[in-house]
Design an enzyme around this catalytic site. Structure first.
Site, mmCIF file in Angstrom:
data_model
loop_
_atom_site.group_PDB
_atom_site.id
_atom_site.type_symbol
_atom_site.label_atom_id
_atom_site.label_comp_id
_atom_site.label_asym_id
_atom_site.label_seq_id
_atom_site.Cartn_x
_atom_site.Cartn_y
_atom_site.Cartn_z
ATOM 1 N N TRP A 1 -2.478 -3.510 -10.521
ATOM 2 C CA TRP A 1 -3.331 -2.715 -9.639
ATOM 3 C C TRP A 1 -2.743 -1.320 -9.552
ATOM 4 C CZ3 TRP A 1 -2.112 -0.199 -4.973
ATOM 5 C CH2 TRP A 1 -3.200 0.503 -4.428
ATOM 6 N N GLU B 1 -6.946 -5.525 -11.648
ATOM 7 C CA GLU B 1 -7.594 -5.545 -10.333
ATOM 8 C C GLU B 1 -8.256 -4.213 -9.989
ATOM 9 O OE1 GLU B 1 -4.822 -6.173 -7.118
ATOM 10 O OE2 GLU B 1 -6.405 -6.397 -5.633
ATOM 11 N N LYS C 1 -10.940 -1.856 -7.394
ATOM 12 C CA LYS C 1 -11.037 -1.604 -5.954
ATOM 13 C C LYS C 1 -12.226 -0.701 -5.686
ATOM 14 C CE LYS C 1 -8.005 -0.491 -2.065
ATOM 15 N NZ LYS C 1 -6.628 -0.335 -1.610
ATOM 16 N N ASP D 1 -10.322 -9.178 -5.513
ATOM 17 C CA ASP D 1 -9.721 -9.096 -4.179
ATOM 18 C C ASP D 1 -10.868 -9.061 -3.168
ATOM 19 O OD1 ASP D 1 -8.772 -7.827 -1.717
ATOM 20 O OD2 ASP D 1 -6.902 -7.443 -2.792
ATOM 21 N N HIS E 1 -12.096 -5.796 -1.636
ATOM 22 C CA HIS E 1 -12.375 -4.646 -2.499
ATOM 23 C C HIS E 1 -13.838 -4.472 -2.864
ATOM 24 C CE1 HIS E 1 -7.931 -4.192 -3.980
ATOM 25 N NE2 HIS E 1 -8.060 -4.199 -2.677
ATOM 26 N N HIS F 1 -7.419 -12.480 -5.116
ATOM 27 C CA HIS F 1 -6.592 -11.965 -4.035
ATOM 28 C C HIS F 1 -7.336 -12.273 -2.757
ATOM 29 C CE1 HIS F 1 -3.510 -8.932 -5.839
ATOM 30 N NE2 HIS F 1 -3.297 -10.190 -6.179
ATOM 31 N N ASP G 1 -10.061 -1.242 6.206
ATOM 32 C CA ASP G 1 -8.864 -1.912 5.711
ATOM 33 C C ASP G 1 -9.257 -3.127 4.890
ATOM 34 O OD1 ASP G 1 -6.061 -2.591 5.476
ATOM 35 O OD2 ASP G 1 -6.521 -4.242 6.826
ATOM 36 N N ASP H 1 -6.958 -5.448 3.885
ATOM 37 C CA ASP H 1 -5.807 -6.360 3.808
ATOM 38 C C ASP H 1 -5.441 -7.028 5.121
ATOM 39 O OD1 ASP H 1 -4.946 -5.574 0.963
ATOM 40 O OD2 ASP H 1 -5.023 -3.650 1.976
ATOM 41 N N ASP I 1 -3.277 -11.967 -0.517
ATOM 42 C CA ASP I 1 -2.957 -10.534 -0.475
ATOM 43 C C ASP I 1 -3.389 -9.928 0.854
ATOM 44 O OD1 ASP I 1 -2.387 -7.897 -0.936
ATOM 45 O OD2 ASP I 1 -3.976 -7.560 -2.401
#
Ligand code: RNT
Ligand code: ZN
Length: 422
Positions: free
Chosen positions: A188, A229, A231, A262, A265, A289, A297, A299, A329
């Site tokens: 990433w 990965e 995003k 992810d 993302h 992920h 955010d 995460d 993640d």
């Protein structure tokens, strides 16, 4: 408070599921065949152990919170991971970032990484029977400070990062060789910008070239699984992300590498679950992920959301679990970090369990009969089936706290270990 007779709850749950044609005992065996790769970076807010001691992760990811007790050394981090393992049932792997090597206080720049820097982790992995996964680290570094790495305009900066990822892949392959199970290596990069450059194509062309240079070195599939990965946006990369999801989907499909999905993302209204069967026919496999996006955010600590439940159902329905790696993640420094780690793992494991317990045959029959009512009704009933009794049984067999005992276990570690750290 533990039940007086947990056996009874488990047996009655088995009966309830059997009526729907579901083998609850079999669902536990299925869970035991599905490792969850725990991410090392929840333990210290993505800090790592380079001598520079980069506090801020930068590169479009940001950790907030200053809860005391953060792991400061590889030994502390390993102790915390071992504690997480005592709280979490099921097979585990550990996903390491390159900045978490045992550098022994020496300055080892990213273009000088060697497998030997991870000897401590490999010993730990062998002793704990926990295979490792790996990630090149392309953030928290002066040469990433202006927001570009593999797509940088300056060929010298690009060459530095290409060298880093080449070395990271060799570290991953060494891990895979040592553990007899391929190490999943994820790439990433933070590359992007607050406002849009005009020459977007130039950045993407350079990223493509850098990646092709990196993957020119063929490493055996039994040692390493490569993943890339994408995003949607990050802090400081609100308008432009070089490695977008479209870019990497095309890359993974044409270069035959795994695509990393992810959960944080994508646009909030996009269904990540729906991507699984859309993408699997075109890429060799997926790395997940598992994360939780909240507004800007991507995460937050994983919780048992509808998105997660739906994703896990789609994974199980795909029948392709052998091509899917399940990794966590997220990072939160505002609450007990060990507790945060374990909450996310347990919720992910619960979502997988609920997915394995889905009354598939009955649902498919409704599907095939075109009976939308029966399908919807059954899906709703499925949500409140006694799967928590199955979860408790799984925890008991694994010797980890059931719900109701979990909070006290985390608090005990906080008192005896975390609170004593400076
Ligand atoms: C960042 C990506 C990436 C990182 C880790 C630390 O948005 O999700 O996977 O979280 O590499
Ligand atoms: Zn991620």
């Amino acid at each position: 408070m533990p039940l007086s007779n947990p056996r009874e709850a488990w047996e009655s749950a088995c009966e309830r599921y059997a009526v729907l044609g579901v083998d609850a005992e079999g669902s536990l065996a299925n869970l035991d065949a599905m490792p969850i790769s725990i991410h090392c970076w929840q333990g210290d807010d993505v800090g790592g152990f380079e001598s520079a001691g980069a506090e801020l992760s930068g590169g479009g990811i940001q950790v907030t919170g200053n809860q005391p007790g953060k792991a400061r050394t590889p030994d502390e981090l390993r102790a915390d991971i071992e504690e997480v393992a005592t709280l979490c049932p099921g097979p585990k792997r550990l996903s390491l970032h390159a900045c978490y090597g045992d550098f022994g206080g020496k300055k080892v720049d990213r273009d000088a990484l060697e497998p030997a820097h991870f000897g401590g982790w490999m010993d730990w992995s062998r002793a704990r029977k926990t295979p490792l996964d790996f990630n090149a680290t392309l953030f928290s570094h002066p040469l990433a400070a202006d927001g570009y790495t593999l797509s940088h305009r300056d060929p010298k900066v690009r060459a530095f990062w290409v060298e880093h990822v080449e070395r990271a892949r060799r570290v991953a392959a060494a891990m895979g060789r040592a553990q007899g199970s391929p190490c999943v290596h994820n790439i990433w990069i933070p590359d992007g910008a607050k406002d849009s450059p005009v020459d977007r194509a130039g950045f993407r062309a350079r990223l493509l070239e850098s990646l092709d240079a990196i993957f020119a070195e063929r490493l055996p599939a039994f040692e390493i699984v490569d993943a890339v990965e994408g995003k949607l946006f990050g802090i400081g990369s609100e308008s432009f992300v070089v490695g977008s999801n479209d870019f990497y989907l095309g890359y993974a499909a044409t270069r035959r590498v795994f695509l990393t999905i992810d959960m944080g993302h994508f646009h909030p209204t996009e269904s990540v679950a729906d991507k699984i069967c859309a993408v699997l026919p075109f890429v060799p496999g997926l790395l997940l992920h598992v994360s939780r996006g909240v507004r800007w955010d991507s995460d937050h600590v994983v919780t048992l959301t509808d998105e997660l439940s739906e994703l896990c159902r789609e994974l199980v329905r795909s029948g392709q679990l052998g091509r899917i790696h399940f990794g966590l993640d997220y990072f939160d420094g505002s609450i007990n970090r060990v507790g945060a780690w374990a909450i996310g793992y347990r919720s992910a494991r619960k979502a997988l369990l609920a997915a394995f317990l889905e009354p598939r045959a009955a649902l498919l029959a409704a599907d095939e009969a075109g009976d939308g009512f029966a399908r919807l009704a059954l899906l709703e009933e499925t949500k409140v089936l006694p799967w928590s009794a199955v979860w408790d049984e799984y925890c008991r067999r694994a010797g980890v706290p059931i719900d109701g005992e979990f909070i006290a276990a985390v608090k005990a570690y906080e008192r005896t270990v975390l609170a004593k750290r400076g």
